[in-house]
Structure formats: structure tokens, C-alpha cells
Design a protein around this motif. Structure first.
Motif, PDB file in Angstrom:
ATOM      1  N   ARG A 177       1.034  -1.414   0.116  1.00 36.32           N
ATOM      2  CA  ARG A 177      -0.296  -0.385  -0.289  1.00 36.32           C
ATOM      3  C   ARG A 177       0.720   1.302   0.195  1.00 36.32           C
ATOM      4  NH1 ARG A 177       0.214   1.687   4.824  1.00 36.32           N
ATOM      5  NH2 ARG A 177       0.102   0.812   6.990  1.00 36.32           N
ATOM      6  N   LEU A 178       2.162   1.062   0.824  1.00 36.56           N
ATOM      7  CA  LEU A 178       2.850   2.296   0.680  1.00 36.56           C
ATOM      8  C   LEU A 178       3.717   2.781  -0.760  1.00 36.56           C
ATOM      9  CD1 LEU A 178       5.141   1.911   3.967  1.00 36.56           C
ATOM     10  CD2 LEU A 178       2.864   3.653   3.268  1.00 36.56           C
ATOM     11  N   MET A 179       3.618   1.991  -1.405  1.00 38.75           N
ATOM     12  CA  MET A 179       4.235   1.838  -2.994  1.00 38.75           C
ATOM     13  C   MET A 179       2.921   2.270  -4.211  1.00 38.75           C
ATOM     14  SD  MET A 179       5.859  -1.482  -3.373  1.00 38.75           S
ATOM     15  CE  MET A 179       6.590  -1.491  -5.192  1.00 38.75           C
ATOM     16  N   ASN A 180       1.960   2.181  -3.241  1.00 38.91           N
ATOM     17  CA  ASN A 180       0.714   3.273  -4.059  1.00 38.91           C
ATOM     18  C   ASN A 180       0.012   4.730  -3.596  1.00 38.91           C
ATOM     19  OD1 ASN A 180      -0.470   1.217  -6.466  1.00 38.91           O
ATOM     20  ND2 ASN A 180       0.529   0.194  -4.515  1.00 38.91           N
ATOM     21  N   GLY A 181       0.562   4.932  -2.087  1.00 35.25           N
ATOM     22  CA  GLY A 181       0.906   6.384  -2.095  1.00 35.25           C
ATOM     23  C   GLY A 181      -0.953   6.007  -0.284  1.00 35.25           C
ATOM     24  N   LEU A 182      -0.751   4.919  -0.086  1.00 37.02           N
ATOM     25  CA  LEU A 182      -1.545   4.293   1.201  1.00 37.02           C
ATOM     26  C   LEU A 182      -1.550   4.301   2.406  1.00 37.02           C
ATOM     27  CD1 LEU A 182      -4.587   4.366   0.746  1.00 37.02           C
ATOM     28  CD2 LEU A 182      -4.392   2.082   1.210  1.00 37.02           C
ATOM     29  N   TYR A 183      -1.731   5.031   3.023  1.00 38.11           N
ATOM     30  CA  TYR A 183      -0.848   5.462   4.795  1.00 38.11           C
ATOM     31  C   TYR A 183      -1.633   4.396   5.743  1.00 38.11           C
ATOM     32  CZ  TYR A 183       3.093   7.820   3.537  1.00 38.11           C
ATOM     33  OH  TYR A 183       4.573   8.138   3.202  1.00 38.11           O
ATOM     34  N   LEU A 184      -2.005   4.221   6.629  1.00 39.21           N
ATOM     35  CA  LEU A 184      -3.200   3.721   7.811  1.00 39.21           C
ATOM     36  C   LEU A 184      -3.033   5.207   9.082  1.00 39.21           C
ATOM     37  CD1 LEU A 184      -5.043   2.330   9.193  1.00 39.21           C
ATOM     38  CD2 LEU A 184      -3.803   0.208   9.550  1.00 39.21           C
ATOM     39  N   GLN A 185      -3.695   5.624   9.173  1.00 43.00           N
ATOM     40  CA  GLN A 185      -3.519   6.727   9.980  1.00 43.00           C
ATOM     41  C   GLN A 185      -4.509   6.128  11.719  1.00 43.00           C
ATOM     42  OE1 GLN A 185      -4.381  10.208   8.518  1.00 43.00           O
ATOM     43  NE2 GLN A 185      -1.914  10.616   8.520  1.00 43.00           N
ATOM     44  N   LEU A 186      -4.484   7.456  12.413  1.00 42.62           N
ATOM     45  CA  LEU A 186      -5.226   7.027  13.470  1.00 42.62           C
ATOM     46  C   LEU A 186      -6.371   6.299  13.267  1.00 42.62           C
ATOM     47  CD1 LEU A 186      -4.406   6.858  16.632  1.00 42.62           C
ATOM     48  CD2 LEU A 186      -5.493   9.178  16.608  1.00 42.62           C
ATOM     49  N   HIS A 187      -7.535   6.490  11.825  1.00 41.85           N
ATOM     50  CA  HIS A 187      -9.058   6.825  12.670  1.00 41.85           C
ATOM     51  C   HIS A 187      -9.305   5.809  11.142  1.00 41.85           C
ATOM     52  CE1 HIS A 187      -9.448   9.233  16.179  1.00 41.85           C
ATOM     53  NE2 HIS A 187      -8.800   9.935  15.293  1.00 41.85           N
ATOM     54  N   ALA A 188      -7.953   5.617   9.608  1.00 48.07           N
ATOM     55  CA  ALA A 188      -8.557   5.171   8.933  1.00 48.07           C
ATOM     56  C   ALA A 188      -7.508   5.185   7.861  1.00 48.07           C
ATOM     57  CB  ALA A 188     -10.294   6.029   8.263  1.00 48.07           C
ATOM     58  N   TYR A 189      -7.388   4.315   6.646  1.00 48.65           N
ATOM     59  CA  TYR A 189      -6.884   4.806   5.416  1.00 48.65           C
ATOM     60  C   TYR A 189      -6.873   6.291   5.259  1.00 48.65           C
ATOM     61  CZ  TYR A 189      -6.190  -0.444   5.318  1.00 48.65           C
ATOM     62  OH  TYR A 189      -5.259  -1.820   5.757  1.00 48.65           O
ATOM     63  N   MET A 190      -5.530   6.918   4.449  1.00 46.03           N
ATOM     64  CA  MET A 190      -5.376   8.464   4.020  1.00 46.03           C
ATOM     65  C   MET A 190      -4.407   7.935   2.960  1.00 46.03           C
ATOM     66  SD  MET A 190      -2.428  10.544   2.943  1.00 46.03           S
ATOM     67  CE  MET A 190      -1.000  10.442   4.866  1.00 46.03           C
ATOM     68  N   LEU A 191      -5.189   9.059   1.878  1.00 52.45           N
ATOM     69  CA  LEU A 191      -4.533   8.586   0.442  1.00 52.45           C
ATOM     70  C   LEU A 191      -3.952   9.920   0.179  1.00 52.45           C
ATOM     71  CD1 LEU A 191      -3.888   6.626  -2.067  1.00 52.45           C
ATOM     72  CD2 LEU A 191      -5.785   7.884  -2.713  1.00 52.45           C
ATOM     73  N   ARG A 192      -2.346   9.721  -0.632  1.00 51.09           N
ATOM     74  CA  ARG A 192      -2.085  11.106  -0.781  1.00 51.09           C
ATOM     75  C   ARG A 192      -1.700  11.019  -2.461  1.00 51.09           C
ATOM     76  NH1 ARG A 192       3.297  10.713   2.292  1.00 51.09           N
ATOM     77  NH2 ARG A 192       2.224  11.710   4.175  1.00 51.09           N
ATOM     78  N   VAL A 193      -1.253  12.353  -3.089  1.00 56.30           N
ATOM     79  CA  VAL A 193      -1.776  12.390  -4.219  1.00 56.30           C
ATOM     80  C   VAL A 193      -1.099  13.444  -4.759  1.00 56.30           C
ATOM     81  CG1 VAL A 193      -3.425  12.878  -5.983  1.00 56.30           C
ATOM     82  CG2 VAL A 193      -4.879  11.777  -4.027  1.00 56.30           C
ATOM     83  N   ALA A 194      -0.468  13.309  -6.060  1.00 52.83           N
ATOM     84  CA  ALA A 194       1.139  13.636  -6.265  1.00 52.83           C
ATOM     85  C   ALA A 194       0.411  14.324  -7.069  1.00 52.83           C
ATOM     86  CB  ALA A 194       2.079  11.836  -6.641  1.00 52.83           C
ATOM     87  N   ILE A 195       1.260  15.895  -6.975  1.00 50.08           N
ATOM     88  CA  ILE A 195       1.018  16.446  -7.547  1.00 50.08           C
ATOM     89  C   ILE A 195       2.295  17.037  -8.451  1.00 50.08           C
ATOM     90  CG2 ILE A 195       0.298  19.177  -8.218  1.00 50.08           C
ATOM     91  CD1 ILE A 195      -1.850  18.339  -5.713  1.00 50.08           C
TER      92      ILE A 195
END
Length: 551
Positions: A40-58
Motif C-alpha cells: 500500500r505504501l508503494m501506492n501512496g496509502l497510509y494507515l492513520q489513526l482512524h482510517a486509511y489516508m491516500l496521498r496524491v502526487a502533484i
């Protein structure tokens, strides 16, 4: 502007399909969370405190109205109606459901966007000056070089699993708006005394638990050799960087262990072996990339706008916004517009789907369809006619995006902190909100001038507190939230790390502490001095005395 080619389209489509299978295996229980984590980290997806978080590249912070509308669509469909702009010129979504992430990535791909290289031990999203192509003080547009680095680094077989994450920033201006001195590699494009254009190469900067200002390892690198020299740096790091200790794995640790002079020699030795091996781009390829960034079709306009001056006289709020939120453009008759994502009492960097669409509409109508994200968690419309500034301001006002505070005390950088992040041990967002509310009076803010406050909820320093004029670091003390104050930092061309003022303060004391520091500055400043200038002239003593006078 960044453009997909057939290679980008193919690799993104293949990566989304691959990740769809990985998500299915995670949801079925075939993969544990630990097994899924590197995927998931290779695809910008983190597991945060309450849910997954997705980081999108600009890439280098440049994007279009179409892409902004797609980001708004994603916020509505997959999140809670908003996104969060980060200090890496990216956007994050804090609440996507895991089952929906492959569809979300498919939707992003329709607008030529993705989440690749926004996390993991790879070369992260390359950042640059948000005023690139418009700045009065730039030598040339730095974004073609950022695009070269993006293409070179994406899925580079040798650098896809580095000892630790790796960040590169590029600027071409005298005033550093890209914080190049606190990056793993910072590149400053300039003209030398012979009139030739090349790069100052700065290596080993970074924040976190062991902050450093980077070292110049090469005063002048001819720009045609950029990629081979970067490759030499990354090879030395890949071979000699620590892999036995997460906290000592960044290149800044290696540079400071070796010493800048010795590290520079290691790089030069490596470069001598590869500089003629075809790593660097041929001139025709550089010409092709440069064409991506051809200037818009600017009109020939007088630099003074009578309509603008008349509106400023009629409307004092508009006049203030022009003073604080617009910057000089290199083309006469145009201005750079800064959009504050720091409303008084708001969450720094947050923007709703409706606001995203407003920005997209304005950019399409008035700014040659260009938008920029900044590392200070704001947005920029780079090319606005001065005659159109009042129309733009009215639309921003209607969308609650016209807070006139760029660079002022309420324009605060803050990490998500304990409201979202599993690594944080204190809250950042409520502190930022309370400080902005205390200094809500825009007259007072403007009178105080430039004052950069930066807040981190833990030692990882995602809020860049080390380089704040006033930095605030959250620390946990036996289950209670305390905050350490640092003073005198800067992430600009005069980069410096803030000094710790003293013992930590409770959450209830922080806002009053900032008030005291501002009081010393206002009492003792000389004409035209910023907070940082006054601090550097007087030293820490009067500020510390005010901060701890009751102790």
C-alpha cells in the motif's frame, strides 16, 4: 505542465490493476496488514489513526482545472467532501475506504494523476517554486528540470528501495520559495560569474529528529549533467546509507558522518565513472520537455492598471488582499495570486470540494488553466491580469478563500497531528486554530509583517517546526500534551534551524506564549524588521525572558 505520455499511462494503469488485486487479497484475509503495508505504501496509502489516508502526487505543484475538478470529485465520492494540501505540494484524503481505493485511483488516472512515489523508501514527489515561470527573480523556469527528475526517478530500478525516503527540491530564484536547503538534495539554478547557467548542488538537509541544513557539495554543475550527477549521489547513498537503523538511514546522517568534503569526493569519484555513460538527456529530449512549459500567450499590457487602482481606492478589504496575497509577475500587466487555505480558525491546508471547483473555474477563466500547490499549504494562480484581480477576489470571497494573510502570523503550517496521525503524540490543528483566532485582526497581522509559525505534533517534524520563525513541537509528558518552542528558524535562502527556547509549555500556555514573543518583537524591532530579523539582531535572551518571566 506535467504531461502523461504513453509510458506514464501504461505504468499507471498496470499499477492500479496490480493494486486492485492486492487490496482484494487484503480484504479477503489472504494478506495480513503487515504483509500489505509495503504494497500500500508503494501506492501512496497510509494507515492513520482512524482510517486509511491516500496521498496524491502533484508533480512540482503544477496542475490544471480538469485535475482540480477531479480532486473535488474524489473528495465528494470517496472522502468527506474535502482534501488536505501538504508540505510536499501533494493532496491527501483522510477517509477513503480501502475497498474503494482502486476505483479512486482509476478515477484519478482519467485526469492523469496518481499516488505513485508519494510514500515509501523511494524518491518522493519532486517539488519546486510555486511561482515558477512567473517569478520576477528567476533565472529560468525550474520545472523542466523537476520533470526530468520525475521521469528519471519513476521506477528507477536502482533507487526503488532506498535506505529511507528521499526528497528533492528545485529552485531558480534568488529568493528560495522551495526550501531547498532542508531537502535530501536541493538544487539552485543560477548564472555564474561567466554568465553560464548551472546548479548549486546542496545535499544532506532535512528535518525530523535530527535536523540539518544541507551542505553545498558542488558550487556549479553544468545543467546538462544534472541527471548523471544525481545518479552519482544516489549511488553513494544507496551503497553507504545505513539500513540497520531507521533513525540513521537518511542521507543527512551519511553526509554529516562522512563530512561534506569527503562525501563530495565520493560523489565526484562515482560521477567520473558514469558521466559519459548516457545517463544525461540528449539535447533533443531536453527540448521536448522544455516545450511542455512554454509560456502562455500573454497579452501586451501596461504594467499599471487604472481599473485596479480605482477598485483599491473604493474597497479597503480588496486593497489589503492585493497587498498581502498578490506578488509581482515578470510580465507587465499580470500578477501572481496567492490563495490562502488558512481562514481564521480553520484547519491549515484543508479545502472543500466546492472550493476546489471554484478555484478550477477561476483558473480556467483567468489564469491560463494553471494552478499551483505550495509547500506552505496554500494555492497559487500564477498568471492573472491586473485588470481581472477584482473579479477574481470577488469569486474567492464568495468561496471563503480570500483571507488576506499570506506570510503573516495566521498563515500557519501545521501537520495533522494527533487528530489523524498514528505517529503524533500531541495535537497540532487546535493549536494552529487558537493562534489564528488570537491574532484574527488583519490590521494587526499586517502591521506585524512576515512571521512564519510552524507546528509539528511529533519529532518527525511534518509541520517543519525547526524552520519556523516561531516553531512549536508537541511532546508527550506522562500522557499530557506539552509544546516546546523554537525560535529563529528559516526555510528560505537564509536557512537556519530554530533554537529551543526552554522547557515545554502546556496546551493552555502556548497561545499566550506566542503573544509574549510577538510583544517583544513589536517593542524592540527596528524599521522594516521582520520577527526573524529582530530575533537575529537581539539574540534569544529578551524573548526567553518574556516567555518564562513568571517561572
Amino acid at each position: 505542465m506535467y504531461r502523461y505520455d504513453e509510458f506514464d499511462a501504461t505504468l499507471v494503469a498496470e499499477r492500479v490493476a496490480q493494486f486492485r488485486g492486492q487490496v482484494g487479497r487484503r480484504l479477503s484475509g489472504e494478506l495480513t496488514e503487515d504483509q500489505f503495508k509495503p504494497l500500500r505504501l508503494m501506492n501512496g496509502l497510509y494507515l492513520q489513526l482512524h482510517a486509511y489516508m491516500l496521498r496524491v502526487a502533484i508533480p512540482y505543484g503544477t496542475f490544471s482545472s480538469k485535475q482540480m475538478r477531479k480532486l473535488a470529485y474524489v473528495a465528494r465520492k470517496y472522502d468527506r467532501g474535502y482534501g488536505h494540501f501538504t508540505t510536499r505540494q501533494n493532496i491527501q484524503y483522510n477517509w477513503p475506504a480501502l475497498v474503494d481505493v482502486p476505483d479512486l485511483l482509476d478515477d484519478l488516472a482519467e485526469a492523469e494523476m496518481h499516488a505513485i512515489q508519494t510514500s515509501g523508501n523511494c524518491i518522493r514527489n519532486v517539488t519546486s517554486d510555486q511561482y515558477a515561470g512567473a517569478a520576477v527573480d528567476e533565472v529560468e523556469d525550474p520545472r523542466p528540470y523537476a520533470e526530468m527528475i520525475r521521469q528519471w526517478s519513476t521506477f528507477h530500478p536502482e533507487f526503488s528501495f532506498l535506505p529511507r525516503k528521499f526528497k528533492i527540491a528545485v529552485t531558480a530564484s534568488e529568493h528560495d520559495r522551495a526550501a531547498v536547503k532542508v531537502h535530501d538534495i536541493g538544487l539552485r539554478l543560477y548564472k555564474n560569474s561567466s554568465g553560464k547557467t548551472g546548479f548549486e548542488v546542496i545535499v544532506g538537509g532535512g528535518l525530523g529528529r535530527t535536523p540539518y541544513v544541507g551542505h553545498t557539495i558542488r558550487e556549479f554543475l553544468p545543467k546538462q549533467h544534472l541527471l548523471s550527477y544525481l545518479e552519482a549521489i544516489l549511488r553513494v547513498y544507496n551503497l553507504q546509507g545505513r539500513r540497520d537503523n531507521l533513525y540513521k538511514a537518511r542521507i543527512k546522517i551519511l553526509v554529516n558522518a562522512e563530512g561534506a568534503e569527503n562525501f563530495s569526493q565520493l560523489v565526484e569519484d562515482e560521477w567520473s565513472q558514469i558521466k559519459d555513460s548516457g545517463v544525461d538527456l540528449p539535447p533533443e529530449e531536453m527540448k521536448r520537455i522544455n516545450a511542455y512549459f512554454s509560456p502562455p500567450s500573454f497579452e501586451a499590457l501596461p504594467d499599471t492598471s487604472e481599473a485596479l487602482e480605482a477598485k483599491k481606492l473604493e474597497n479597503s478589504d480588496f486593497a489589503r488582499w492585493v497587498r498581502t496575497n498578490t506578488s509581482a509577475h515578470k510580465i507587465p500587466g499580470y500578477a501572481i495570486v496567492n490563495i490562502s487555505l488558512k481562514p481564521i480558525g480553520g484547519v491549515p491546508g484543508d479545502i472543500t470540494d466546492v472550493q476546489m471547483e471554484t478555484v478550477a473555474n477561476i483558473a480556467e477563466e483567468f489564469s491560463f488553466d494553471e494552478i499551483r500547490a505550495t509547500h506552505e499549504q496554500n494555492l497559487v494562480l500564477p498568471h492573472i491580469k491586473k485588470d481581472d484581480l477584482f473579479k477574481v477576489w470577488l469569486q474567492l470571497m464568495a468561496a471563503e478563500l480570500a483571507t488576506a494573510n499570506i506570510g503573516l502570523v495566521s498563515d500557519i503550517i501545521a501537520c495533522p497531528g494527533l487528530d489523524y496521525c498514528t505517529l503524533a503524540n500531541t495535537r497540532s490543528i487546535p493549536i494552529a486554530q487558537r493562534i489564528s483566532e488570537r491574532f484574527a485582526d488583519l490590521d494587526r497581522q499586517e502591521e506585524m509583517g512576515e512571521l512564519k509559525i510552524k507546528i509539528s505534533g511529533c519529532i518527525n517534524a511534518c509541520g517543519h517546526h525547526h524552520v519556523g520563525h516561531i516553531g512549536i513541537l508537541g511532546v508527550d509528558k506522562k500522557g499530557e500534551e506539552f509544546y516546546q518552542i523554537t525560535l529563529g528558524g528559516s526555510g528560505a535562502e537564509d536557512a537556519s534551524l530554530g533554537e529551543i527556547a526552554g522547557r515545554g509549555l502546556s496546551s493552555d500556555q502556548v497561545v499566550d506564549a506566542v503573544e509574549k514573543l510577538v510583544g517583544v518583537y513589536r517593542e524592540k524591532r527596528q524599521e522594516k524588521e521582520r520577527f526573524l530579523d529582530t530575533y537575529r539582531r537581539l539574540g534569544a535572551k529578551p524573548f526567553k525572558e518574556a516567555l518564562y518571566e513568571a517561572a
